[in-house]
Design an enzyme around this catalytic site. Structure first.
Site, PDB file in Angstrom:
ATOM      1  N   ASP A 116       0.864  -1.176   0.000  1.00 10.57           N
ATOM      2  CA  ASP A 116       0.000   0.000   0.000  1.00 10.57           C
ATOM      3  C   ASP A 116       0.901   1.225   0.000  1.00 10.57           C
ATOM      4  OD1 ASP A 116      -2.428  -1.448   0.152  1.00 10.57           O
ATOM      5  OD2 ASP A 116      -2.238  -1.632   2.316  1.00 10.57           O
ATOM      6  N   ASP A 134      -7.210  -1.635  -4.069  1.00 14.00           N
ATOM      7  CA  ASP A 134      -8.163  -1.304  -3.007  1.00 14.00           C
ATOM      8  C   ASP A 134      -9.235  -0.348  -3.513  1.00 14.00           C
ATOM      9  OD1 ASP A 134      -6.579  -2.816  -1.274  1.00 14.00           O
ATOM     10  OD2 ASP A 134      -5.499  -1.063  -0.536  1.00 14.00           O
TER      11      ASP A 134
END
Length: 175
Positions: A116, A134
């Protein structure tokens, strides 16, 4: 054909997700610290998520493979749904979900955790760190929910009524 749309969206999400992750990982080697400021409200960071969501419940090696299996099963389930739909909006949303699930599954297989890197913040508040996969999953879910609750629900007649009972052939309401 809707299945083509869904497959193309899934492939686009997968390529965009893996491409951005690869680029940011390579670029992060040149950063002075663990974070790179992009704008006053956006930073890029290097964060390895070994957990389920938001870094919750970090997993060991066995958990890693369980999470990969869950993502693969979800992607297959969405693909079956995609193969059965003729609706383009549904196919688009399912493509987002499939691409996002596969994108994060690839990270778990290759790196052992999901990479991330996008960190949004404003007024002293920071939101969770995320990636393209995501975003695709969240947008796909939102589209499916909106479609189910507002688009499709508005086209469903109320229960207990039928179009024929609503008026006679001349358009007069029932007595």
């Amino acid at each position: 054909m809707s299945i083509r749309l869904g497959v193309l969206v899934a492939l686009a999400v997968l390529v965009l997700d893996q491409g951005t992750k690869t680029a940011v990982l390579a670029w992060s080697d040149n950063w002075a610290g663990p974070m790179h400021v992009i704008t006053p409200f956006l930073d890029f960071v290097v964060l390895w998520n070994a957990g389920i969501s938001y870094g919750l419940f970090p997993q060991g090696e066995a958990g890693r493979w369980v999470l990969v299996a869950i993502k693969v099963v979800a992607a297959v389930g969405f693909a079956v749904w995609l193969a059965r739909t003729a609706r383009k909006v549904e196919a688009f949303a399912l493509g987002l979900l499939i691409g996002g699930a596969i994108g994060n599954a690839v990270d778990r297989v290759v790196y052992g955790a999901v990479f991330d890197f996008v960190s949004l913040h404003a007024l002293g508040y920071r939101w969770y760190v995320f990636n393209v996969a995501d975003v695709a999953v969240v947008v796909g879910v939102i589209i499916l929910l909106y479609d189910a609750f507002f688009v499709r629900a508005s086209k469903t007649p109320p229960s207990g009524s039928s179009p024929k009972a609503a008026s006679d052939p001349a358009g007069h309401p029932p007595a």
